[in-house]
Design an enzyme around this catalytic site. Structure first.
Site, short mmCIF file in Angstrom:
data_model
loop_
_atom_site.label_atom_id
_atom_site.label_comp_id
_atom_site.label_asym_id
_atom_site.label_seq_id
_atom_site.Cartn_x
_atom_site.Cartn_y
_atom_site.Cartn_z
N GLU A 40 -2.11 0.88 16.30
CA GLU A 40 -1.58 0.60 14.96
C GLU A 40 -0.06 0.73 15.00
OE1 GLU A 40 -2.50 3.01 11.45
OE2 GLU A 40 -1.49 1.52 10.20
N GLU A 65 5.12 4.74 15.34
CA GLU A 65 5.87 4.84 14.07
C GLU A 65 7.31 5.17 14.43
OE1 GLU A 65 5.32 4.46 10.53
OE2 GLU A 65 7.47 4.81 10.76
N ASP A 92 10.50 2.39 18.35
CA ASP A 92 10.53 1.08 17.71
C ASP A 92 9.46 0.21 18.39
OD1 ASP A 92 11.70 -0.91 16.09
OD2 ASP A 92 12.87 -1.63 17.80
N ASP A 115 7.39 -4.16 6.84
CA ASP A 115 8.49 -4.41 5.90
C ASP A 115 8.93 -5.88 6.03
OD1 ASP A 115 8.85 -1.59 5.06
OD2 ASP A 115 9.32 -1.33 7.18
N LYS A 119 16.02 -10.16 2.43
CA LYS A 119 17.40 -10.70 2.40
C LYS A 119 17.77 -11.28 3.76
CE LYS A 119 19.16 -7.67 -1.15
NZ LYS A 119 19.72 -6.35 -1.39
N ASP A 151 1.46 -8.07 1.56
CA ASP A 151 1.31 -8.44 0.15
C ASP A 151 2.30 -9.54 -0.22
OD1 ASP A 151 3.26 -6.37 0.67
OD2 ASP A 151 3.75 -6.51 -1.46
N THR A 184 -5.37 1.06 3.65
CA THR A 184 -4.13 1.80 3.89
C THR A 184 -3.60 2.30 2.53
OG1 THR A 184 -2.41 0.13 3.53
CG2 THR A 184 -3.64 -0.02 5.58
N PHE A 186 -0.69 1.65 1.20
CA PHE A 186 -0.09 0.51 0.49
C PHE A 186 -1.18 -0.38 -0.11
CE2 PHE A 186 4.57 -0.30 1.12
CZ PHE A 186 4.88 0.99 1.53
C1 SAM Z 1 5.71 -0.68 4.37
S1 SAM Z 1 5.26 0.66 5.35
C2 SAM Z 1 3.48 0.51 5.49
C3 SAM Z 1 2.82 1.80 5.88
C4 SAM Z 1 1.32 1.73 6.18
N1 SAM Z 1 1.07 0.84 7.31
C5 SAM Z 1 0.51 1.31 4.99
O1 SAM Z 1 0.02 0.16 4.98
O2 SAM Z 1 0.34 2.10 4.06
C6 SAM Z 1 5.79 0.13 6.99
C7 SAM Z 1 5.74 1.23 8.01
O3 SAM Z 1 6.07 0.68 9.28
C8 SAM Z 1 7.06 1.49 9.91
N2 SAM Z 1 7.85 0.59 10.74
C9 SAM Z 1 8.65 -0.42 10.30
N3 SAM Z 1 9.22 -1.06 11.33
C10 SAM Z 1 8.79 -0.44 12.47
C11 SAM Z 1 9.05 -0.64 13.84
N4 SAM Z 1 9.88 -1.60 14.25
N5 SAM Z 1 8.44 0.17 14.75
C12 SAM Z 1 7.61 1.15 14.32
N6 SAM Z 1 7.34 1.40 13.02
C13 SAM Z 1 7.90 0.61 12.09
C14 SAM Z 1 7.84 2.10 8.75
O4 SAM Z 1 8.52 3.28 9.11
C15 SAM Z 1 6.72 2.36 7.75
O5 SAM Z 1 6.09 3.61 7.98
#
Ligand code: SAM
Length: 207
Positions: A40, A65, A92, A115, A119, A151, A184, A186
């Site tokens: 994940e 994460e 990352d 995410d 922009k 979403d 999840t 979200f």
């Molecule tokens: C919008 S949140 C969604 C969290 C969760 N997956 C949910 O659906 O409830 C996006 C998550 O991905 C992590 N994330 C974003 N870009 C990432 C990356 N390049 N590598 C690892 N984690 C990342 C963020 O820190 C955040 O915890």
């Protein structure tokens, strides 16, 4: 039991933490079992990740994460719940699929609500790029599945475009809600508020 605490440097690290940067992550070694591995990316507060581990005890679940606070909190949760089929990495995700994970090592990948960075000046932060897709495909075994949820309608299209770009994957399901997997945090919020979201499944080609 070793525990992550402010005196972190003085205690031994729990085995759920995968030490990064020094060498490739060999799943059989870090999990201590040859079970299939699901990844994940971006587990956030970890509701999906922990429920997935509980629901599929014969699968080894790897979590990536990049947010250190969420990662730290997840360490605490895993240790408290005493779950054995999970390992986590604070990195990352594009770096992990490029440098850390061996070819063909993943049987499944989950990316929940990445995410979208709407922009144009932030576009470079988006997870999906042709490099990322190529690297991800390399880490996945033939027939392995990536399940992606968002979403954001235009981001769902953007994801599909990238996933299909180099013919490394094909789409097996578009926008069909599935109940096989946990929700999840979200996703729960979107369901509560009646906001639509899009679930897509892509399979790695056999060749
Ligand atoms: C919008 S949140 C969604 C969290 C969760 N997956 C949910 O659906 O409830 C996006 C998550 O991905 C992590 N994330 C974003 N870009 C990432 C990356 N390049 N590598 C690892 N984690 C990342 C963020 O820190 C955040 O915890």
């Amino acid at each position: 039991m070793p525990y992550i605490s402010p005196s972190y440097n003085t205690v031994s690290e729990p085995e759920i933490i995968v030490k990064t940067f020094t060498r490739q992550v060999i799943p059989d070694e870090v999990f201590g079992s040859p079970n299939p591995v699901w990844l994940e990316i971006g587990f956030g507060v970890g509701k999906f990740f922990l429920n997935l581990a509980e629901r599929f005890p014969d699968i080894n679940i790897l979590g990536i994460e990049h947010n250190p606070y969420r990662y730290f909190k997840m360490c605490e949760k895993i240790l408290r719940l005493n779950i054995h089929n999970v390992r986590i990495i604070n990195i990352d995700a594009p770096m992990a699929v490029r440098y850390l994970l061996p070819a063909g090592s993943l049987s499944g990948v989950f990316i929940n609500f990445p995410d979208p960075w709407p922009k144009s000046k932030h576009e470079k932060n988006r997870l999906f790029s042709s490099f990322f897709i190529r690297d991800l495909a390399r880490c996945m075994g033939p027939g392995a599945v990536v399940r992606i949820q968002t979403d954001v309608d235009w981001y769902a299209e953007h994801i599909a475009e990238y996933m299909l770009l180099e013919n490394l994957f094909y789409c097996v399901e578009r926008f069909e809600p599935d109940i096989k997997f946990p929700t999840t945090t979200f996703q729960d919020r979107f369901i509560r508020q009646g906001i639509p979201y899009y679930t897509q499944l892509f399979k790695k080609r056999l060749d």
